[in-house]
Scaffold this active site. Structure first.
Site, PDB file in Angstrom:
ATOM      1  CD  GLN A 167      43.285  -2.790  71.789  1.00  0.00           C
ATOM      2  OE1 GLN A 167      44.098  -2.639  70.893  1.00  0.00           O
ATOM      3  NE2 GLN A 167      42.124  -3.366  71.589  1.00  0.00           N
ATOM      4  CG  ASP A 207      43.713  -7.179  71.242  1.00  0.00           C
ATOM      5  OD1 ASP A 207      44.715  -7.108  70.521  1.00  0.00           O
ATOM      6  OD2 ASP A 207      42.650  -7.724  70.873  1.00  0.00           O
ATOM      7  CG  HIS A 256      35.691  -9.043  65.927  1.00  0.00           C
ATOM      8  ND1 HIS A 256      36.279  -9.755  64.911  1.00  0.00           N
ATOM      9  CD2 HIS A 256      36.600  -8.114  66.309  1.00  0.00           C
ATOM     10  CE1 HIS A 256      37.493  -9.277  64.681  1.00  0.00           C
ATOM     11  NE2 HIS A 256      37.721  -8.279  65.516  1.00  0.00           N
ATOM     12  CG  LEU A 279      33.096  -8.178  62.136  1.00  0.00           C
ATOM     13  CD1 LEU A 279      31.613  -7.886  62.308  1.00  0.00           C
ATOM     14  CD2 LEU A 279      33.919  -7.434  63.187  1.00  0.00           C
ATOM     15  CG  HIS A 280      37.389 -13.286  64.748  1.00  0.00           C
ATOM     16  ND1 HIS A 280      37.203 -13.137  66.104  1.00  0.00           N
ATOM     17  CD2 HIS A 280      38.497 -12.552  64.444  1.00  0.00           C
ATOM     18  CE1 HIS A 280      38.155 -12.406  66.610  1.00  0.00           C
ATOM     19  NE2 HIS A 280      38.952 -12.009  65.619  1.00  0.00           N
ATOM     20  N   GLY A 315      37.972  -6.823  74.147  1.00  0.00           N
ATOM     21  CA  GLY A 315      38.273  -8.222  74.426  1.00  0.00           C
ATOM     22  C   GLY A 315      39.599  -8.368  75.152  1.00  0.00           C
TER      23      GLY A 315
HETATM   24  P1  AMP Z   1      40.411  -5.986  66.374  1.00  0.00           P
HETATM   25  O1  AMP Z   1      39.421  -5.970  65.267  1.00  0.00           O
HETATM   26  O2  AMP Z   1      41.410  -7.089  66.278  1.00  0.00           O
HETATM   27  O3  AMP Z   1      41.020  -4.637  66.641  1.00  0.00           O
HETATM   28  O4  AMP Z   1      39.583  -6.342  67.683  1.00  0.00           O
HETATM   29  C1  AMP Z   1      38.449  -5.602  68.041  1.00  0.00           C
HETATM   30  C2  AMP Z   1      38.011  -6.021  69.418  1.00  0.00           C
HETATM   31  O5  AMP Z   1      37.693  -7.410  69.412  1.00  0.00           O
HETATM   32  C3  AMP Z   1      39.088  -5.809  70.481  1.00  0.00           C
HETATM   33  O6  AMP Z   1      38.494  -5.355  71.680  1.00  0.00           O
HETATM   34  C4  AMP Z   1      39.648  -7.194  70.635  1.00  0.00           C
HETATM   35  O7  AMP Z   1      40.215  -7.426  71.906  1.00  0.00           O
HETATM   36  C5  AMP Z   1      38.420  -8.043  70.439  1.00  0.00           C
HETATM   37  N1  AMP Z   1      38.825  -9.389  70.049  1.00  0.00           N
HETATM   38  C6  AMP Z   1      39.593  -9.751  68.987  1.00  0.00           C
HETATM   39  N2  AMP Z   1      39.824 -11.073  68.985  1.00  0.00           N
HETATM   40  C7  AMP Z   1      39.202 -11.564  70.092  1.00  0.00           C
HETATM   41  C8  AMP Z   1      39.080 -12.869  70.673  1.00  0.00           C
HETATM   42  N3  AMP Z   1      39.664 -13.937  70.120  1.00  0.00           N
HETATM   43  N4  AMP Z   1      38.366 -12.983  71.811  1.00  0.00           N
HETATM   44  C9  AMP Z   1      37.788 -11.899  72.385  1.00  0.00           C
HETATM   45  N5  AMP Z   1      37.868 -10.662  71.889  1.00  0.00           N
HETATM   46  C10 AMP Z   1      38.563 -10.491  70.763  1.00  0.00           C
END
Ligand code: AMP
Length: 291
Positions: A162, A159, A46, A42-43, A156
């Site tokens: 997606q 993506d 997330h 997580l960052h 987010g």
């Molecule tokens: P992931 O863990 O990469 O599959 O991302 C999980 C969710 O967090 C998805 O809906 C992503 O679009 C969102 N997300 C990832 N990085 C970001 C970001 N930099 N800004 C906004 N949402 C994000």
């Protein structure tokens, strides 16, 4: 925070999915449930989704699962960053109610064979170089929607493709939930936050910065009155480091992601890119807002 995982529920003789369903049944009927699906590590990107869900829902469920169905052969399934302990700490801090840690064997047991076929939308952009990616994403997201029966699900715009595909699936299959689109979060210097950024060494990180520079240049061109997608693209690509292996840079329709030649000022567009930098595949995009 309630933590649900196969190892935590094994003693009770229930699966983690049954445990989530039990949690759901015990909630008051008028509770709004917000779901935030992630692959963990997580960052702030997330966390922005989680905070939004926290503000809008009575119960916030966070899921962490590195979904093998969305990785192709030779991709980074095994080396994808995994930081569960830190993730749980972050979840506690932002006030998540339930964290569910998915288990491969439970989600895809032997004999699992159902697949989802997606529209044209899923063949474009990332779909062209990762043909099974969105089918794998939709498969896990649809399973999560059935397991959690959320009122709202948070995605987010990092993506962007997606999110658009998931909205299409929700519409097409009459799923009874609202998809909430959240803005893309960047580092102060412009780099889009991504779990994969930890794999960038300092040189690669410098090169990766030129991805957001290219998108900012595109947006600047758009703002200053240019409406030719080709010209905007050409100008943007001048920003890219020679070390960046570009997969695509496209200016597309915000709804159906079709490539545009001329941008309608009333509709705007979105500029999307994917590239490999120092062996790490990164995606980024920027909204060209209607003007
Ligand atoms: P992931 O863990 O990469 O599959 O991302 C999980 C969710 O967090 C998805 O809906 C992503 O679009 C969102 N997300 C990832 N990085 C970001 C970001 N930099 N800004 C906004 N949402 C994000």
């Amino acid at each position: 925070v309630k933590i649900v995982s196969t190892s935590a529920t094994a003693d009770t003789g229930t699966t983690s999915i049954e445990a989530v369903r039990h949690w759901h049944r015990e909630l008051p009927g008028d509770h709004r449930i917000g779901l935030v699906p992630t692959m963990g590590a997580l960052h702030e990107g997330h966390l922005s989704l989680i905070r939004r869900a926290r503000a809008e829902c009575d119960q916030v469920a966070l899921t962490i699962f590195v979904n093998p169905a969305q990785f192709g052969p030779g991709e980074d399934l095994e080396s994808y960053p995994r930081t569960v302990e830190q993730d749980l700490e972050a979840a506690r801090e932002v006030g998540v109610d339930l964290v569910w840690i998915g288990d491969r064997q439970e989600l895809y047991p032997d004999g699992f064979s159902t697949h989802i076929e997606l529209p044209q939308l899923a063949q474009r952009l990332c779909g062209a170089s990762r043909p099974h990616f969105f089918a794998g994403v939709c498969l896990i997201v649809l399973k999560l929607f059935h397991i959690f029966a959320p009122d709202r699900a948070y995605f987010g715009d990092k993506d962007y493709q997606q999110r658009v595909i998931i909205e299409c699936m929700v519409r097409d299959l009459d799923l009874d939930l609202e998809v909430v689109a959240c803005p893309l979060i960047r580092e102060p210097d412009g780099l889009a936050l991504s779990s994969r950024n930890v794999h960038l060494d300092p040189a690669a990180r410098e090169q990766a910065l030129t991805l957001s520079s290219a998108l900012f240049a595109a947006e600047q061109q758009w703002r200053s009155g240019l409406d030719s997608a080709q010209k905007i693209r050409d100008r943007a690509l001048m920003e890219l480091s020679g070390e960046v292996e570009l997969d695509y840079f496209e200016v597309v329709d915000r709804n159906d992601l079709s490539a545009l030649e001329v941008i309608d000022p009333k509709l705007g567009a979105v500029a999307c890119l994917a590239a490999t930098v120092g062996g790490v595949r990164l995606i980024d995009n920027i909204q060209l807002e209607p003007r």
